[in-house]
Design a protein around this motif. Structure first.
Motif, short mmCIF file in Angstrom:
data_model
loop_
_atom_site.label_atom_id
_atom_site.label_comp_id
_atom_site.label_asym_id
_atom_site.label_seq_id
_atom_site.Cartn_x
_atom_site.Cartn_y
_atom_site.Cartn_z
N VAL A 194 2.41 32.91 -52.82
CA VAL A 194 1.24 32.21 -52.45
C VAL A 194 -0.09 32.51 -52.49
CG1 VAL A 194 -0.88 30.56 -50.22
CG2 VAL A 194 2.02 30.27 -50.54
N VAL A 195 -0.24 33.86 -52.08
CA VAL A 195 -1.38 34.75 -52.54
C VAL A 195 -2.07 34.67 -54.19
CG1 VAL A 195 -2.14 36.75 -51.72
CG2 VAL A 195 -1.24 35.64 -49.94
N ILE A 196 -0.14 35.47 -54.35
CA ILE A 196 -1.05 35.57 -56.25
C ILE A 196 -1.34 34.21 -56.48
CG2 ILE A 196 0.14 36.19 -57.81
CD1 ILE A 196 0.12 38.29 -55.71
N ALA A 197 -0.84 32.58 -56.74
CA ALA A 197 -1.05 31.51 -56.60
C ALA A 197 -2.95 31.51 -56.81
CB ALA A 197 -0.56 30.55 -56.33
N SER A 198 -3.46 31.82 -55.64
CA SER A 198 -4.86 32.30 -55.01
C SER A 198 -5.48 32.02 -56.29
CB SER A 198 -4.97 31.82 -53.29
OG SER A 198 -4.50 33.53 -53.43
N LEU A 199 -5.54 34.06 -56.85
CA LEU A 199 -5.93 34.60 -57.35
C LEU A 199 -5.98 33.16 -59.04
CD1 LEU A 199 -4.25 37.54 -57.83
CD2 LEU A 199 -6.71 37.60 -57.06
N ILE A 200 -5.76 32.18 -59.13
CA ILE A 200 -5.69 31.88 -60.21
C ILE A 200 -6.12 29.89 -59.90
CG2 ILE A 200 -4.65 32.87 -61.86
CD1 ILE A 200 -2.01 31.04 -61.50
N VAL B 42 -6.32 34.27 -46.96
CA VAL B 42 -6.29 36.04 -46.95
C VAL B 42 -6.71 36.72 -48.52
CG1 VAL B 42 -3.74 37.50 -47.59
CG2 VAL B 42 -3.33 34.92 -46.10
N LEU B 43 -6.54 36.08 -49.13
CA LEU B 43 -7.66 36.90 -50.06
C LEU B 43 -9.04 37.34 -50.13
CD1 LEU B 43 -6.96 37.92 -53.44
CD2 LEU B 43 -7.74 35.76 -54.40
N ARG B 44 -9.46 36.41 -49.42
CA ARG B 44 -10.95 36.59 -49.02
C ARG B 44 -10.95 37.48 -48.11
NH1 ARG B 44 -12.17 31.80 -47.90
NH2 ARG B 44 -12.01 31.76 -45.33
#
Length: 296
Positions: free
Chosen positions: A234-240, A249-251
Motif C-alpha cells: 500500500v505504501v509503495i503504491a502510494s508513490l504512483i 504514511v508516506l507524508r
C-alpha cells in the motif's frame, strides 16, 4: 584497480549500446502500444474507481454493517465481529475512514485478481511438472525483484494512477496464491485419489470434488499471504498515485510526523489481522463441512 577496468573498452561500449537499445526499444513500444494498453485496462479502472467511491460515499453505518456481516459469514464469531466494529469505529474517530476505504477497495480488487489468476496457475502447476518447472522461476522473479524495479516499466506504459498501482500490487501479491494452491493439491493423499478413481471419477470430478476441497486450508493460507503482501504494498503504491493509508504514511516519513505514520500504520495492521483471521476461519469451516459431508 576497479572491477570494470578488467574488461576491455569494447566490451563496456557494447554493454552501453545494449542498454541504449533496450531503453529505446521499450520507449518505442510504450509509444506504440501504451494507448492500447490504457484502453484495455479502462474497465478495470472504472470498476476500481466505482468500488472506491461506493465505499467512501456510502454512509458509515451501512458500510460498517456490511463489513460486520461479511466477518460473521466468514468467521462465525461474535468476538471477531465486535473487534472488527471497534477497530473500524476507532479508525473513523481518528479521521482515517476515507483512506481506509480506499485501501480496502484496492486490496479487495487486487486479491480477487490474484485469486482469479493464481488459482488456475496453481492447478496447472499441480497437474504438470513441466509447467511447474517453467513457471516457478517467473514466480521467483515476481516475488524477489524490488518493487521499485517493476514500477519503472509499469509507469512508463500506463503513467501515474490507480491501475499501475493495482498492477504493481498484483505482481507482488500473486505468487503465494499460485504456490500454495499447487502445494495444497499436491499434498492430497494419493490413496484418496485412488479411491475416487475406483468409483469412476474423472479428472474434473477428482479436482473439484476431492483435491480442491481437501486443499482448502493450504489454498486459504495462500489467500492470507496474498492479502498480507497486498497490504504491504500500500505504501509503495502510494508513490504512483494510489490513494489510501499509504499516502499519509508516506507524508509522515517525508515530514517526520511520528503520530500520523503510527496511526495509519496501525490501521493497516488492523486490516491485515481482520482479513487474516476471517479467511483462516472461513477456510477451516469449509473444510469441516466437506469432511462432515464425506462422512455422511
Amino acid at each position: 584497480m576497479e572491477f570494470l577496468d578488467e574488461f576491455p573498452t569494447m566490451g563496456r561500449s557494447d554493454l552501453r549500446d545494449l542498454k541504449k537499445s533496450i531503453d529505446g526499444g521499450f520507449r518505442e513500444f510504450s509509444r506504440t502500444y501504451g494507448e492500447g494498453l490504457e484502453n484495455f485496462f479502462d474497465p478495470l479502472l472504472h470498476f476500481l474507481v466505482w468500488f472506491e467511491r461506493l465505499l467512501v460515499n456510502t454512509p458509515w453505518p451501512i458500510v460498517l454493517g456490511a463489513i460486520a456481516a461479511l466477518v460473521w459469514f466468514g468467521a462465525r464469531s461474535v468476538t471477531m465481529v465486535i473487534a472488527t466494529i471497534v477497530c473500524f469505529m476507532v479508525i473513523g474517530y481518528l479521521d482515517m475512514w476515507e483512506d481506509t476505504m480506499a485501501t480496502l477497495a484496492i486490496v479487495s480488487v487486487a486479491t480477487i485478481i490474484c485469486i482469479a489468476i493464481g488459482l488456475p496457475v496453481g492447478i496447472l502447476m499441480a497437474r504438470s511438472n513441466k509447467f511447474q518447472a517453467a513457471i516457478t522461476p517467473v514466480l521467483d522473479v515476481m516475488q524477489t525483484i524490488p518493487s521499485f524495479v517493476y514500477l519503472i516499466p509499469v509507469v512508463m506504459l500506463l503513467g501515474i494512477g490507480k491501475v499501475p498501482g493495482l498492477i504493481a500490487v498484483c505482481i507482488y501479491a500473486l505468487p503465494p496464491m499460485a504456490r500454495l494452491t499447487n502445494l495444497g493439491i499436491r499434498l492430497v493423499d494419493k490413496e484418496v485419489l485412488e479411491a475416487a478413481t475406483a468409483f469412476g471419477a474423472d479428472y474434473k470430478q477428482k479436482l473439484f470434488g476431492v483435491q480442491i476441497p481437501l486443499a482448502l486450508p493450504t489454498i486459504f493460507a495462500g489467500v492470507n499471504q496474498t492479502i498480507m503482501m497486498a497490504l504491504s504494498m500500500v505504501v509503495i503504491a502510494s508513490l504512483i498515485g494510489v490513494a489510501g493509508l499509504g499516502v499519509p504514511v508516506l507524508r509522515a516519513v517525508s515530514n517526520q510526523y511520528l503520530a500520523l505514520g503510527l496511526m495509519n500504520g496501525l490501521a493497516i495492521v488492523a486490516l491485515a489481522i481482520i482479513f487474516d483471521r476471517v479467511s483462516q476461519r472461513f477456510g477451516r469451516r469449509m473444510q469441516s463441512h466437506r469432511e462432515e459431508g464425506a462422512g455422511h
